[in-house]
Enzyme design. Structure first.
Site, mmCIF file in Angstrom:
data_model
loop_
_atom_site.group_PDB
_atom_site.id
_atom_site.type_symbol
_atom_site.label_atom_id
_atom_site.label_comp_id
_atom_site.label_asym_id
_atom_site.label_seq_id
_atom_site.Cartn_x
_atom_site.Cartn_y
_atom_site.Cartn_z
ATOM 1 N N HIS A 246 0.807 -1.216 0.000
ATOM 2 C CA HIS A 246 0.000 0.000 0.000
ATOM 3 C C HIS A 246 0.850 1.281 0.000
ATOM 4 C CE1 HIS A 246 -3.013 -2.905 0.703
ATOM 5 N NE2 HIS A 246 -2.979 -2.929 2.009
ATOM 6 N N LYS A 351 -7.758 6.447 12.773
ATOM 7 C CA LYS A 351 -7.573 5.801 11.476
ATOM 8 C C LYS A 351 -7.361 6.932 10.495
ATOM 9 C CE LYS A 351 -9.465 2.593 8.110
ATOM 10 N NZ LYS A 351 -8.275 1.760 7.921
#
Ligand code: BG6
Length: 498
Positions: A246, A351
């Site tokens: 990622h 997050k």
């Protein structure tokens, strides 16, 4: 055919989808909900059928009930349209299968008999160790033809060598043009927006290089821990689980040169050049340029959470990292001398996935000397939680008493409020749609995977030589203090405007 569409959605072509691991976590949490959303949007071709394959003995009704319950759990109630649900359930079929022996695979061949005119997409939502066997058995059982595509999940291997073995095994059955390697970050709306932002806006086109950019930050922080995946995670660690795929894909999209067009290979060729230009790690860089961390017990949103070594099934001696911060460089003409600071960790306070491009200061400064530190633009690209792009600019502070004091404020594009009607699709919806349409630009080519491993292997080898325990950080913090020191020693700090 392979070109990224310039003008919006079209319905997927007619295909059949065979899903290995149909009762697994990814299928239930992500894949069925994503396929269902495509159903709701009218993007699944009417004849498309979905075959679930798993080890469990289950009849069709049992499988349909299981899928429906996953949809009720993971799709918002207001999006669970009854008519779409009925259509979706009618597409489902199920076969029990032991993936490791060829015997049962004729069930797939027989299932295909009704749909031979359509290509079949085989989705392997199983561990990479099984990819080779499954591909071989599919071929040996006569279930494949030269239109079939295969979709595989990361991580492919745990280093260059093992990934090459797995890629060879898949490649012995499927040509590269029919292999779709998923990195779900490439399906995220804002990640794709990087291509539009960089290559459709002349403003950024002219500034996007070491003459104008001083440094780049990429943060991918998660609140969750390892979510019951001890066995997998402890072997992988955060570098293999998040950075190799990622974060490096984000670096590629930030750093790549403009592709000649939107062909899958034109884009992927440019990404590979970035991966090849990443400076390899050596042992002497470790103390200065890399910080490995592991979370201890702490608290997140006011709730106590256990440390990594206290998770269920934990090996209490484990030295696996759950956090990595690093400074790296893309050593080419565009980026020489521009540090890329990357950090990613589990059990962080938020997050947050965010890229911050820090532009250089003006060559000559004429405002209040005390405000000198303010005087540079930043482009903040937020991938999640709220997708958006903000350009931090400096303006004059308002008020009679302010003189020519500067004020920093965002030119802000929050996708949810700017385009309230547009539902932001989950990454898997887009990726599944692209596989069905036979478009590969959002999927990772073999040489990308291998160059990314080669670079990570240099770090893994340096870590092995040094044999140092990861630094501890309390759950709910932004990682070990050393990761802050790493960037402050360059006179900078992690962007903190969340
Ligand atoms: C997966 C990793 O690829 O990505 C997980 O294996 C991680 O460990 C997840 O939690 C993060 O994805 P997202 O989309 O929630 O940022």
């Amino acid at each position: 055919m392979m070109q990224l569409e310039r003008s919006g959605h079209t319905r997927s072509t007619e295909i059949d989808l065979a899903l290995f691991g149909a009762l697994g976590d990814l299928a239930q949490r992500k894949l069925f909900p994503a396929l269902f959303q495509l159903e709701c949007e009218g993007l699944l071709a009417p004849s498309t059928r979905l075959l679930g394959l798993a080890r469990q003995a289950l009849d069709l009704q049992g499988f349909v009930t299981q899928v429906e319950s996953a949809l009720r759990t993971y799709v918002k109630a207001e999006e669970l349209d009854a008519k779409a649900l009925k259509r979706f359930k009618a597409r489902l079929d199920y076969r029990q299968l032991d993936f490791t022996t060829v015997d049962g695979y004729t069930a797939i061949r027989d299932w295909r008999q009704d749909g031979l005119e359509r290509p079949m997409v085989v989705y392997l939502s199983v561990g990479a160790k099984l990819y080779g066997d499954i591909c071989r058995h599919l071929e040996a059982s006569g279930s494949l033809d030269d239109q079939c595509r295969v979709v595989v999940e990361k991580p492919i291997g745990s280093g260059l060598e093992s990934s090459a073995e797995i890629n060879d095994a898949i490649g012995a059955v499927f040509p590269e043009s029919r292999i779709y390697r998923i990195d779900h970050y490439l399906g995220k709306e804002t990640v794709q927006n990087l291509i539009a932002l960089r290559f459709a806006n002349p403003l950024f086109g002219t500034q996007w290089n070491q003459n104008h950019i001083s440094h780049v930050e990429v943060t991918v922080a998660e609140k969750v821990g390892i979510e019951g995946r001890w066995g997998y995670f402890d072997e992988a660690g955060q570098l293999r689980d998040m950075v190799q795929n990622h974060l490096l894909q984000l670096v590629c999209l930030i750093a790549m040169d403009p592709p000649a067009n939107l062909d899958a290979d034109a884009i992927r060729d440019e990404k590979v050049k970035v991966l090849k230009a990443l400076k390899p790690f050596t042992e002497d860089m470790l103390g200065r340029d890399v910080v490995r961390g592991q979370y201890m017990a702490g608290s997140i949103d006011g709730q106590s959470v256990p440390g990594y070594l206290e998770e269920d099934e934990a090996n209490t001696e484990s030295q696996t990292e759950t956090f990595v911060a690093m400074r790296t460089e893309v050593a080419n003409w565009r980026w020489a001398g521009v540090p890329f600071y990357l950090r990613t960790g589990k059990r962080m306070p938020e997050k947050l996935s965010q890229i911050v491009i820090h532009f250089r200061q003006q060559p000559h400064y004429i405002f209040d000397p005390d405000q000198r530190g303010l005087a540079a633009n930043k482009l903040v690209i937020r991938l999640q939680p709220e997708e958006g792009i903000a350009l931090e600019v400096l303006t004059k502070d308002s008020g009679l008493d302010k003189g020519m004091r500067l004020r920093r404020g965002p030119l802000h594009l929050d996708f949810n409020s700017a385009f309230p009607k547009a539902r932001i699709p989950d990454a898997y919806e887009r990726l599944l749609l692209e596989v069905m349409k036979g478009q590969q630009y959002l999927f990772v080519r073999r040489d990308e995977v291998e160059h990314a491993w080669q670079w990570c292997d240099s770090l893994i080898a340096a870590w092995a030589d040094r044999d140092e325990a990861p630094r501890r950080y309390p759950a709910g913090s932004w990682g070990p203090v050393a990761s802050i020191a790493m960037i402050t020693q360059d006179g900078r700090s992690w962007y903190e405007d969340y």
